[in-house]
Design a protein around this motif. Structure first.
Motif, mmCIF file in Angstrom:
data_model
loop_
_atom_site.group_PDB
_atom_site.id
_atom_site.type_symbol
_atom_site.label_atom_id
_atom_site.label_comp_id
_atom_site.label_asym_id
_atom_site.label_seq_id
_atom_site.Cartn_x
_atom_site.Cartn_y
_atom_site.Cartn_z
ATOM 1 N N TYR A 69 7.863 0.365 -0.217
ATOM 2 C CA TYR A 69 6.993 1.088 0.708
ATOM 3 C C TYR A 69 7.637 1.181 2.089
ATOM 4 O O TYR A 69 7.958 0.173 2.690
ATOM 5 N N ASP A 118 -16.363 -1.932 8.588
ATOM 6 C CA ASP A 118 -15.686 -1.401 7.391
ATOM 7 C C ASP A 118 -16.588 -1.530 6.163
ATOM 8 O O ASP A 118 -16.706 -0.604 5.355
ATOM 9 N N TYR A 158 -12.521 3.941 -4.663
ATOM 10 C CA TYR A 158 -11.756 2.890 -5.325
ATOM 11 C C TYR A 158 -12.692 1.926 -6.047
ATOM 12 O O TYR A 158 -13.577 1.342 -5.435
ATOM 13 N N SER A 209 4.511 6.428 -3.521
ATOM 14 C CA SER A 209 3.522 6.847 -2.533
ATOM 15 C C SER A 209 2.333 5.903 -2.659
ATOM 16 O O SER A 209 2.106 5.300 -3.696
ATOM 17 N N TYR A 210 1.613 5.765 -1.584
ATOM 18 C CA TYR A 210 0.484 4.845 -1.651
ATOM 19 C C TYR A 210 -0.577 5.262 -0.664
ATOM 20 O O TYR A 210 -0.305 5.904 0.339
ATOM 21 N N SER A 211 -1.806 4.927 -0.991
ATOM 22 C CA SER A 211 -2.877 5.065 -0.015
ATOM 23 C C SER A 211 -3.683 3.795 -0.091
ATOM 24 O O SER A 211 -4.005 3.313 -1.172
ATOM 25 N N ILE A 212 -3.934 3.225 1.049
ATOM 26 C CA ILE A 212 -4.532 1.898 1.088
ATOM 27 C C ILE A 212 -6.043 2.015 1.254
ATOM 28 O O ILE A 212 -6.514 2.668 2.185
ATOM 29 N N PRO A 213 -6.807 1.430 0.351
ATOM 30 C CA PRO A 213 -8.270 1.519 0.457
ATOM 31 C C PRO A 213 -8.778 0.950 1.786
ATOM 32 O O PRO A 213 -8.177 0.021 2.323
ATOM 33 N N ALA A 214 -9.871 1.508 2.260
ATOM 34 C CA ALA A 214 -10.463 1.062 3.526
ATOM 35 C C ALA A 214 -10.758 -0.430 3.484
ATOM 36 O O ALA A 214 -11.208 -0.956 2.465
ATOM 37 N N GLY A 215 -10.516 -1.095 4.586
ATOM 38 C CA GLY A 215 -10.825 -2.513 4.692
ATOM 39 C C GLY A 215 -9.629 -3.405 4.424
ATOM 40 O O GLY A 215 -9.673 -4.591 4.702
ATOM 41 N N TYR A 216 -8.560 -2.809 3.855
ATOM 42 C CA TYR A 216 -7.339 -3.587 3.660
ATOM 43 C C TYR A 216 -6.530 -3.586 4.952
ATOM 44 O O TYR A 216 -6.369 -2.543 5.579
ATOM 45 N N ILE A 259 5.900 0.101 6.633
ATOM 46 C CA ILE A 259 5.009 -1.053 6.771
ATOM 47 C C ILE A 259 5.706 -2.016 7.723
ATOM 48 O O ILE A 259 5.132 -2.434 8.717
ATOM 49 N N LYS A 300 -4.304 -7.493 2.565
ATOM 50 C CA LYS A 300 -5.434 -8.279 2.055
ATOM 51 C C LYS A 300 -6.720 -7.526 2.352
ATOM 52 O O LYS A 300 -6.795 -6.809 3.359
ATOM 53 N N PHE A 301 -7.700 -7.700 1.503
ATOM 54 C CA PHE A 301 -8.991 -7.066 1.771
ATOM 55 C C PHE A 301 -9.717 -7.915 2.811
ATOM 56 O O PHE A 301 -10.378 -8.902 2.485
#
Lengths: 192, 192
Positions: B35, A18, A35, B3-10, B38, A11-12
Motif C-alpha cells: 500500500y 464515527d 462493510y 487498491s484499497y478503501s478503508i472503512p470508516a472508523g479505522y 500510508i 485498527k478499528f
C-alpha cells in the motif's frame, strides 16, 4: 457490499461520532452498510455471557487497544425502562451517561451510556465494560417496536481495572435516602 | 499495488511491531510495499521544518490520535554519529531510546528513538515529537551507503505537552560538572 482489505497497522478505533455517523444512524434508518463484519449483529442483552460473546467474535485475537462492536436491539420493559440483563444472572449496570454532539457544535446526535457487567458471585463480575450508543429520544423505538430504529450499537471491552470491592457497604434505598435528607434538613433548621 | 478503501472508523494506529514488520523491514530489505501513501517517502532530516512537513502531508486533517509516518534515510556523520538537524536551525534532540522485541520474545527487532524538536528562540521549539524506528545494528547502513538498508521510519506528531521552560537555567559544562563532583567528594571526606 464493497470488498475491502485493510492495510496492516490500521485498527478499528472509531470516535464516538464515527460510531454514530457511519454505523448506528445508517443501521437505525434502514440504510445499507458498505462493510459487513465490522459491527456485528448480535444480542448483547441475550442469553450469552459477555465472555462467550468475546470469544465468539474473535476478541482474544484483538490488539489490546481494540474493542468489539455490535448492533443490538433494545428490549423495552416500559416507556422509560429497558431490560439490560445478560447471560445467566448478569446485568449491565449503568455507570454513567453522556450526550454526544456533532463535532464542534451543540447538536446532540446520540447518547452514550457506560455499563459494567455485574454478576455477584461470578468470577466475571466487573470484568466487562459495555458502552451503548443510541440515537436521541425522538428517534427512539416505541414500546414493543421491532423496527430498525430500535437498534443501538454496543461496544464490548475487557475491564482492565475492575473496581475494588467495598466490603460491607450496601447502597441506600430510596426511602433511606429520603429520611437522611429530611434529617439533614431538620438539623439545618435547628441550627438557624 | 493493491487498491484499497478503508472503512470508516479505522485509524492508522500501528503498534511498534506493526511498524517494523509491515513497513520498515520490507522497505529496508527492498521488498515491495502493498500500500502506497500510508508511510510517505520524505526526508525528516532535511530542509523542511516539522510544521511544514505536517502541513504538506495532511497533518491538520488527521484525527487527534493519528500521527504521520515517513520513510527517511539516515545521514551518518561517522560510524557512530548521525546528522539529525532539521529545517533552519532545528535539531531532533534524543530524549530516550528503547529496544523493540518481537511479541512475547526477547528477540530484538528494532530500536525506537524518541526525539523532541529543539530550536531555541523559535516559537516551534519543543512543539514536535519524532519517533525513529531503525533495524538492529547488524542490518544498519555502512557510512556513506545509499542502499535501501539505510531507511528508518519516522513518526511525526504534535507535542501536546511541551516541557515547561526553565528560566535562567543553563546546563553545566563537563568541567563544571567535574569540579562539582570533586567538591562533593571532598565534603564527604571531610565529614568522615
Amino acid at each position: 457490499m464493497a470488498s475491502y482489505s485493510i492495510p496492516a497497522g490500521y485498527k478499528f478505533h472509531p470516535s464516538d461520532e464515527d460510531v454514530v455517523r457511519f454505523y448506528l444512524r445508517p443501521k437505525a434508518t434502514g440504510q445499507p452498510l458498505p462493510y459487513p463484519d465490522i459491527v456485528f449483529e448480535f444480542d448483547l442483552y441475550g442469553e450469552k455471557e459477555p465472555s462467550e460473546i468475546w470469544d465468539m467474535f474473535g476478541g482474544p485475537s484483538l490488539d489490546e487497544t481494540e474493542d468489539l462492536f455490535f448492533f443490538t436491539k433494545l428490549k423495552p420493559l416500559s416507556r422509560s425502562r429497558v431490560n439490560r440483563s445478560v447471560g445467566i444472572g448478569g446485568t449491565w449496570s449503568n455507570e454513567s451517561s453522556k450526550t454526544i454532539f456533532a463535532r464542534g457544535t451543540r447538536i446532540p446526535i446520540a447518547m452514550k451510556r457506560n455499563f459494567r457487567y455485574e454478576n455477584p458471585g461470578s468470577p466475571q463480575d466487573g470484568a466487562w465494560i459495555m458502552r451503548e450508543y443510541s440515537l436521541p429520544m425522538k428517534t427512539q423505538p416505541d414500546v414493543g417496536s421491532s423496527s430498525s430504529s430500535s437498534y443501538v450499537v454496543c461496544r464490548l471491552s475487557k475491564n482492565d481495572r475492575p473496581k475494588p470491592k467495598v466490603v460491607g457497604e450496601v447502597p441506600l434505598k430510596k426511602e433511606e435516602m429520603k429520611s437522611l435528607i429530611n434529617l439533614h434538613k431538620r438539623k439545618i433548621d435547628q441550627e438557624r
